[in-house]
Design an enzyme around this catalytic site. Structure first.
Site: not given
Length: 382
Positions: A155-158
């Site tokens: 998700a946004c931490s990819s």
């Protein structure tokens, strides 16, 4: 042990953008039509009337003023409220691969070395256009890179998970350089008929070249340390996948219950207040603990390049980390122009605002999002 260096970055920004005022006009027109179509049920108290949105509400809630998108017309069409992205043939470069290639070529040009020195391609993004073949391998072929590639989804931490993976490949000696890309078509998984989230996302692609310090030239950024963390939560979720199919409105669709609520769990959904309450302390504590382990004084960090999710989250994390209200130059905010671009947000901030550093000064690239997931990458100007 061989250390890793961030040698170059790249950014692809779509040509089209949507202001809050334009987005609100489209949403409010859609909501008025929906309320009219359900007037009887609303009068009986069976369903609640949809509340209008406003540019002031959006900016206060998020700090967002506009967002870049691949298709403006489809999103702003009250009869559609979905971007119109034409599916390409298998013989054509896919949309997300094309975005990533453009960002990657900018990074490669800034790097100034041949792609033959890149041994791996990582595509780290919140959503992929297909289960297989891997998007990273398609990008690898388009750029003429040998070696291997694979996709990552955190998700946004990819992006920070991708940076750690790249740094680990460098440290192990597996490769001398890694290309890590973050193509994000966030508008494709956003419910533009949800007042509480219709404004959140934008489209973009970023690229980072991570290289061995043994071969890196002057400049760039030493990666001092990386840390990852995940804690399961349903407070940010998207249930779309190959096990189900969500009906999307056709070009001639009118507002229906299916569009308004029947398939919303197949798009981005979140419990915003719960996310804020859970993630801010988790990320702040993680940053402070990691800094302590590395012997870095948090207050001495010259700049924070945080995930661009919400201005209020970023401001609070900045205060907790630095121990004071950070200046605009210390806690970079780009979501006013780009909105939330998922994994690419912290990399956009880093790409656009890495000037003014003297050798030896330190900064932090940090991401956080669904999972929950979080990643910290401390860097030092070479």
């Amino acid at each position: 042990m061989t250390t890793a260096v961030i040698a170059a970055t790249g950014l692809f920004t779509p040509e089209q953008s949507i202001s809050n005022a334009e987005l609100v006009e489209a949403y409010n027109t859609w909501a008025e039509r929906w309320n009219a179509a359900h007037a009887g049920q609303i009068a009986e108290g069976d369903v609640a009337a949809l509340t209008p949105s406003s540019a002031e509400f959006i900016e206060k809630a998020s700090g967002i003023k506009s967002r870049f998108v691949l298709d403006k017309a489809g999103i702003l069409d009250p009869d559609r409220m979905v971007p119109r992205l034409v599916e390409r043939s298998n013989e054509e470069l896919s949309i997300m691969a094309e975005m990533a290639v453009k960002a990657a070529r900018q990074a490669i040009e800034a790097w100034g070395k041949p792609v033959s020195e890149i041994g791996a391609v990582l595509c780290a993004a919140s959503n992929m256009p297909r289960p297989y073949p891997a998007l990273a391998v398609e990008i690898q072929q388009a750029l003429g890179i040998e070696g291997f590639g694979f996709d990552m989804n955190v998700a946004c931490s990819s992006a920070t998970f991708g940076l750690k993976t790249a740094a680990d490949f460098i440290a192990s000696g597996s490769v001398k350089a890694v290309l890590m890309v973050n193509p994000e078509v966030c508008s494709a998984h956003l419910n533009f008929t949800d007042r509480d989230s219709h404004f959140i996302f934008g489209d973009v692609a970023t690229a980072v070249i991570v290289e061995s310090s043994d071969t890196a030239g002057p400049g760039g950024w030493d990666i001092l340390g990386t840390r990852l963390k995940t804690v399961f939560s349903n407070n940010i979720r998207n249930n779309f996948g190959f096990l189900n199919r969500a009906e999307r409105p056709s070009d001639s669709a009118t507002p229906t219950d299916d569009v308004a609520g029947g398939a919303t769990d197949k798009l981005f959904v979140q419990q915003g207040r719960k996310v804020f309450r859970d993630v801010v302390p988790m990320v702040s504590d993680m940053i402070l603990d990691h800094a302590g382990e590395l012997g870095i004084e948090p207050a001495a960090l010259k700049r924070l390049w945080l995930h661009q999710a919400n201005i209020n989250m970023n401001a609070m994390i900045g205060r907790k980390v630095l121990g004071r209200d950070p200046s605009e130059d210390e806690n970079i905010i780009i979501l006013d122009e780009y909105a939330n671009t998922s994994s690419a947000g912290s990399i956009i901030a880093f790409h656009l605002h890495q000037d003014g550093f003297a050798p030896g000064e330190t900064g932090l690239i940090c991401s956080f999002g669904a999972g929950y997931s979080a990643g910290t990458v401390f860097v030092r100007k070479r």
